[in-house]
Design a protein around this motif. Structure first.
Motif, PDB file in Angstrom:
ATOM      1  N   ASP A   1       0.852  -1.196   0.000  1.00  0.00           N
ATOM      2  CA  ASP A   1       0.000   0.000   0.000  1.00  0.00           C
ATOM      3  C   ASP A   1       0.884   1.240   0.000  1.00  0.00           C
ATOM      4  OD1 ASP A   1      -2.394  -1.406   0.057  1.00  0.00           O
ATOM      5  OD2 ASP A   1      -2.284  -1.634   2.251  1.00  0.00           O
ATOM      6  N   LEU A   2       0.746   2.056  -1.026  1.00  0.00           N
ATOM      7  CA  LEU A   2       1.550   3.268  -1.147  1.00  0.00           C
ATOM      8  C   LEU A   2       0.867   4.425  -0.433  1.00  0.00           C
ATOM      9  CD1 LEU A   2       2.482   2.993  -4.939  1.00  0.00           C
ATOM     10  CD2 LEU A   2       4.004   2.629  -2.994  1.00  0.00           C
ATOM     11  N   PRO A   3       1.635   5.263   0.236  1.00  0.00           N
ATOM     12  CA  PRO A   3       1.064   6.476   0.842  1.00  0.00           C
ATOM     13  C   PRO A   3       0.531   7.393  -0.254  1.00  0.00           C
ATOM     14  CG  PRO A   3       3.262   6.011   1.726  1.00  0.00           C
ATOM     15  CD  PRO A   3       3.078   5.113   0.550  1.00  0.00           C
ATOM     16  N   THR A   4      -0.387   8.243   0.077  1.00  0.00           N
ATOM     17  CA  THR A   4      -0.880   9.206  -0.903  1.00  0.00           C
ATOM     18  C   THR A   4       0.258  10.112  -1.354  1.00  0.00           C
ATOM     19  OG1 THR A   4      -1.513  10.689   0.889  1.00  0.00           O
ATOM     20  CG2 THR A   4      -3.220   9.207   0.004  1.00  0.00           C
TER      21      THR A   4
ATOM     22  N   GLU B   1       8.613  12.030   2.983  1.00  0.00           N
ATOM     23  CA  GLU B   1       9.554  11.329   3.856  1.00  0.00           C
ATOM     24  C   GLU B   1       9.128   9.879   4.053  1.00  0.00           C
ATOM     25  OE1 GLU B   1      11.670  11.760   8.276  1.00  0.00           O
ATOM     26  OE2 GLU B   1      10.115  13.190   7.631  1.00  0.00           O
ATOM     27  N   GLU B   2       7.811   9.659   4.230  1.00  0.00           N
ATOM     28  CA  GLU B   2       7.292   8.299   4.412  1.00  0.00           C
ATOM     29  C   GLU B   2       7.521   7.459   3.152  1.00  0.00           C
ATOM     30  OE1 GLU B   2       3.006   6.097   5.385  1.00  0.00           O
ATOM     31  OE2 GLU B   2       3.222   8.282   5.615  1.00  0.00           O
ATOM     32  N   ILE B   3       7.292   8.094   1.995  1.00  0.00           N
ATOM     33  CA  ILE B   3       7.503   7.385   0.717  1.00  0.00           C
ATOM     34  C   ILE B   3       8.976   7.013   0.553  1.00  0.00           C
ATOM     35  CG2 ILE B   3       7.329   7.574  -1.789  1.00  0.00           C
ATOM     36  CD1 ILE B   3       5.020   9.586  -1.337  1.00  0.00           C
ATOM     37  N   ALA B   4       9.880   7.951   0.897  1.00  0.00           N
ATOM     38  CA  ALA B   4      11.316   7.699   0.774  1.00  0.00           C
ATOM     39  C   ALA B   4      11.747   6.541   1.675  1.00  0.00           C
ATOM     40  CB  ALA B   4      12.109   8.955   1.112  1.00  0.00           C
ATOM     41  N   ASP B   5      11.228   6.512   2.896  1.00  0.00           N
ATOM     42  CA  ASP B   5      11.563   5.419   3.822  1.00  0.00           C
ATOM     43  C   ASP B   5      11.074   4.078   3.283  1.00  0.00           C
ATOM     44  OD1 ASP B   5      12.749   7.185   5.543  1.00  0.00           O
ATOM     45  OD2 ASP B   5      10.985   7.407   6.845  1.00  0.00           O
ATOM     46  N   LEU B   6       9.881   4.071   2.678  1.00  0.00           N
ATOM     47  CA  LEU B   6       9.317   2.836   2.129  1.00  0.00           C
ATOM     48  C   LEU B   6      10.181   2.309   0.977  1.00  0.00           C
ATOM     49  CD1 LEU B   6       7.075   0.706   1.796  1.00  0.00           C
ATOM     50  CD2 LEU B   6       5.852   2.359   0.346  1.00  0.00           C
TER      51      LEU B   6
ATOM     52  N   VAL C   1      12.594  -1.464   1.026  1.00  0.00           N
ATOM     53  CA  VAL C   1      12.292  -2.686   0.262  1.00  0.00           C
ATOM     54  C   VAL C   1      13.484  -3.181  -0.562  1.00  0.00           C
ATOM     55  CG1 VAL C   1       9.879  -1.997   0.081  1.00  0.00           C
ATOM     56  CG2 VAL C   1      11.436  -1.505  -1.821  1.00  0.00           C
ATOM     57  N   LEU C   2      14.565  -2.386  -0.701  1.00  0.00           N
ATOM     58  CA  LEU C   2      15.661  -2.737  -1.602  1.00  0.00           C
ATOM     59  C   LEU C   2      16.392  -4.007  -1.185  1.00  0.00           C
ATOM     60  CD1 LEU C   2      17.188   0.794  -2.362  1.00  0.00           C
ATOM     61  CD2 LEU C   2      15.595  -0.558  -3.752  1.00  0.00           C
TER      62      LEU C   2
ATOM     63  N   HIS D   1      14.232  14.333  -0.375  1.00  0.00           N
ATOM     64  CA  HIS D   1      13.429  13.109  -0.287  1.00  0.00           C
ATOM     65  C   HIS D   1      13.146  12.552  -1.687  1.00  0.00           C
ATOM     66  CE1 HIS D   1      13.018  13.332   3.960  1.00  0.00           C
ATOM     67  NE2 HIS D   1      12.141  14.360   3.991  1.00  0.00           N
ATOM     68  N   LEU D   2      12.865  13.440  -2.626  1.00  0.00           N
ATOM     69  CA  LEU D   2      12.586  12.993  -3.997  1.00  0.00           C
ATOM     70  C   LEU D   2      13.825  12.355  -4.644  1.00  0.00           C
ATOM     71  CD1 LEU D   2      10.316  15.921  -5.166  1.00  0.00           C
ATOM     72  CD2 LEU D   2       9.691  13.492  -5.195  1.00  0.00           C
ATOM     73  N   TYR D   3      15.005  12.869  -4.314  1.00  0.00           N
ATOM     74  CA  TYR D   3      16.242  12.236  -4.799  1.00  0.00           C
ATOM     75  C   TYR D   3      16.298  10.787  -4.335  1.00  0.00           C
ATOM     76  CZ  TYR D   3      21.168  10.912  -5.006  1.00  0.00           C
ATOM     77  OH  TYR D   3      22.344  10.230  -5.238  1.00  0.00           O
ATOM     78  N   GLU D   4      16.039  10.550  -3.051  1.00  0.00           N
ATOM     79  CA  GLU D   4      16.085   9.196  -2.501  1.00  0.00           C
ATOM     80  C   GLU D   4      15.011   8.313  -3.143  1.00  0.00           C
ATOM     81  OE1 GLU D   4      18.367   8.094  -0.659  1.00  0.00           O
ATOM     82  OE2 GLU D   4      19.306   9.892   0.209  1.00  0.00           O
ATOM     83  N   ILE D   5      13.845   8.883  -3.384  1.00  0.00           N
ATOM     84  CA  ILE D   5      12.740   8.109  -3.967  1.00  0.00           C
ATOM     85  C   ILE D   5      13.076   7.676  -5.396  1.00  0.00           C
ATOM     86  CG2 ILE D   5      10.334   8.219  -4.742  1.00  0.00           C
ATOM     87  CD1 ILE D   5       9.858  10.170  -2.345  1.00  0.00           C
ATOM     88  N   ILE D   6      13.488   8.637  -6.233  1.00  0.00           N
ATOM     89  CA  ILE D   6      13.767   8.328  -7.651  1.00  0.00           C
ATOM     90  C   ILE D   6      14.961   7.385  -7.776  1.00  0.00           C
ATOM     91  CG2 ILE D   6      14.472   9.329  -9.853  1.00  0.00           C
ATOM     92  CD1 ILE D   6      11.540   9.790  -9.122  1.00  0.00           C
TER      93      ILE D   6
END
Length: 663
Positions: A9-12, A19-24, A28-29, A69-74
């Motif tokens: 389940d992805l956060p909105t 920050e929550e998305i980046a941690d997720l 998982v890696l 945070h977006l750097y970490e996500i992408i």
């Protein structure tokens, strides 16, 4: 994965959830299963495009924390290693925003300006306008994705190196598509060739056209072997080689050699690759052995190319070797007070490594170009120059020099053997063995193996030369039986020849019995080549008679008296013992000494243990082998090679076949 498997389940997709998305994404890696689930969730919900919209908002608001945070996500999404996600991220609509996210690395004080480079600095050049929009888009995409992999993303750690395998495959298949699309567009390629060969094309335009072909051929390496062959056949059909010939000022193969020699990389990475290319080019196995279309000349591709290579290219390849082993170089680099008579040589590691590459190619030539390389070695006195490198402080270079000599001796060719003995070319090898002392290392083993080969193969001429000239210095080496074995072989052969001589009828020992000078030389070499003749024609014709051969003694009695006198003189001229208790020979024989010329004007004092150097050419009675003329330091006339291409071909196809002396 089972269809019932529960997706993550992805956060909105909101600013306060970054920050929550980046941690997720980061969490998982470490789990392949969770990576797969997250990739499916991102793909199904169109999540990536929503994230990139947030990037534009953060950048407009100068929200540094959100950008980090977006750097970490992408970066994490790229490490999911999913081709379906790459298709979205690298589309024209999204790729520049992806690059933008990767500019904001939290580890950097200031963001990079990758987008500015891609849009303003990097310019897409069309040497010929590309009308296919799909092809243009594919070229742009490949360049940008390659930039992301090579420049933007950090080098993956040992644990991350498999995370980007799909990215590498994405670039690979893009290149395959580009090559295929260009190859199918014959109108485009025909126009490129037309402009390249047009005399009216200016130099700048021609340079751009050549750069296009450079990139084009580099991309073709991604093709499968069958497709790559078809690709080069297409280029050949369109006239790639005549087109490139127009832009060449010098021979292409010499350009390759010079690039190898001038490689500025301390590790010579480029030179190693070019050396492999050269070895492929000069390998006879890659040449046609049948006559070409010029049937009137009857020459094969192999024959023509090797003649061309040795006439126009070999001097370029050997230039660094000859320059670093010249007499002036040796004297300049000699160490004051050293017990080495000719301490040279490239102390520079890069130069030593380059010489090692050149020696590797020359050793390959000895194995595969028997006729041509033999002519070159003897005319240039090349082995003597190579053996100067036995004094190098770089052991790997000394071993390369030794390997070159070992390959020559391995051919068991009496022309080579005579060249070695007349030039006293075992001297630097034995000096290296003595200088190595009691150290049991690779150099010691390699030298011992060389002499062991001579003993096992019973190479009589070399055995006699070693025992007569160097045994006193080597007899103290008892941890192997090699040198004692050589002495035993020598004495057994000597006894056998004495028995044969005693059985010769008295008429043969009469002064009134005259024979042809060549026949006398055959008797002189009788025990050298007794068991070494092979069936078939000799690959090298008899050496022409010289005036000195006509002046040979015309009786066996005189010959034996001369031989005994020489042996007596050799015993008096044994090598002198050094202060350390060992023996030392001086490496002072010049090219003229190797040819039997008087060497009394040499700067260093010779050990005078070689018959060729101790007696000189002034004594016709002791000059028992073919006379050789010295010219400008080269061995000229040692072998008179034929012009007959068929005979040359016979030797090239049978590298191990050795000539029969006197045939």
């Amino acid at each position: 994965m089972p269809e019932t498997s529960h997706l993550i389940d992805l956060p909105t997709c909101e600013l306060n959830k970054l920050e929550e998305i980046a941690d997720l994404v980061t969490s998982v890696l470490s789990s392949p299963i969770r990576r797969e689930k997250l990739a499916l969730a991102l793909e199904n919900e169109g999540y990536i495009k929503k994230l990139l919209q947030l990037f534009q908002v953060c950048e407009n608001l100068e929200n540094t924390e959100g950008l980090h945070h977006l750097y970490e996500i992408i970066r994490g999404i790229l490490f999911l290693n999913k081709a379906t996600l790459f298709e979205v991220m690298f589309s024209d609509e999204c790729i520049m925003d992806v690059v933008g996210c990767l500019e904001y690395d939290p580890a950097l004080a200031q963001p990079k300006r990758h987008r500015e480079f891609l849009t303003k600095t990097a310019k897409f050049k069309e040497v010929i306008p590309i009308t296919d929009s799909e092809l243009r888009q594919k070229i742009h995409q490949t360049y940008r994705v390659q930039y992301i992999q090579d420049i933007i993303l950090p080098t993956p750690s040992v644990f991350e190196e498999n995370f980007l395998s799909t990215l590498t495959s994405f670039i690979f298949f893009n290149k395959v598509e580009i090559v295929s699309m260009l190859q199918e567009d014959e109108k485009f390629l025909s126009e490129v060739f037309a402009q390249l060969t047009d005399e009216a094309t200016d130099d700048d335009k021609r340079r751009e056209l050549v750069n296009f072909f450079k990139e084009f051929c580099a991309f073709s390496q991604t093709l499968q072997p069958q497709n790559r062959d078809a690709f080069f056949k297409t280029l050949a059909k369109l006239g790639i080689l005549p087109a490139l010939e127009i832009v060449m000022d010098i021979l292409l193969i010499n350009v390759v050699i010079e690039q190898m020699i001038c490689d500025t990389d301390p590790e010579l990475g480029g030179a190693v690759q070019l050396m492999g290319l050269l070895r492929t080019l000069i390998d006879p196995e890659n040449m046609l052995a049948t006559a070409n279309v010029r049937k009137c000349k009857g020459k094969t591709e192999k024959s023509e190319f090797l003649n061309f290579f040795y006439n126009h290219c070999m001097h370029v390849l050997t230039a660094p070797l000859l320059a670093n082993t010249s007499e002036d170089k040796c004297e300049k680099d000699a160490v004051v007070g050293s017990n080495k008579s000719n301490t040279i040589c490239p102390d520079n590691y890069q130069t030593a490594q380059l010489l090692a590459l050149i020696l590797e190619l020359l050793t390959f030539c000895v194995e595969h170009h028997t006729y041509h390389i033999k002519n070159y070695i003897m005319n240039k006195d090349l082995l003597r120059r190579v053996l100067v490198l036995m004094n190098s402080k770089h052991t790997f270079l000394a071993l390369c020099a030794l390997r070159f000599m070992r390959r020559i001796i391995g051919l068991k060719d009496e022309f080579y053997n005579r060249y070695i003995t007349k030039g006293n070319l075992f001297e630097p090898v034995i000096n290296a063995l003595l200088d190595n002392g009691t150290r049991y290392n690779l150099l010691n083993s390699a030298v011992i193996e060389l002499f062991e080969f001579i003993r096992v193969e019973d190479i009589k001429s070399l055995t006699a030369h070693i025992v007569e000239n160097f045994y006193k210095a080597l007899e103290s080496i008892e941890y192997v039986q090699t040198f004692k074995g050589l002495k035993t072989k020598y004495e057994q052969e000597k006894d056998r020849q004495n028995q044969k001589l005693n059985s010769v009828p008295s008429i043969l020992r009469s002064n009134r019995f005259r024979r042809d000078a060549r026949a006398l030389e055959e008797d002189e070499e009788m025990w050298f080549n007794e068991d070494e003749e092979e069936e078939g024609e000799a690959v090298v014709p008899p050496i022409e008679k010289s005036k000195q051969e006509d002046d040979f003694p015309d009786s066996y009695e005189k010959f034996m008296e001369t031989k005994k006198a020489k042996e007596s003189e050799d015993k008096e001229n044994l090598p002198k013992r050094t202060s350390s208790g060992g023996f030392k020979f001086t490496f002072s024989h010049s090219a003229s000494a190797a040819n039997g010329a008087n060497s009394t004007n040499n700067k260093s004092v010779a050990a005078q243990t070689s018959p060729a150097s101790s007696n000189g050419s002034s004594s016709k009675n002791t000059n028992l082998t073919t006379a050789v003329t010295a010219a400008k330091g080269n061995l000229v006339g040692l072998v008179d090679y034929p012009d007959d291409e068929e005979e040359e071909e016979e030797e090239e196809t049978s590298p191990r076949k050795r000539p029969r002396l006197g045939s």
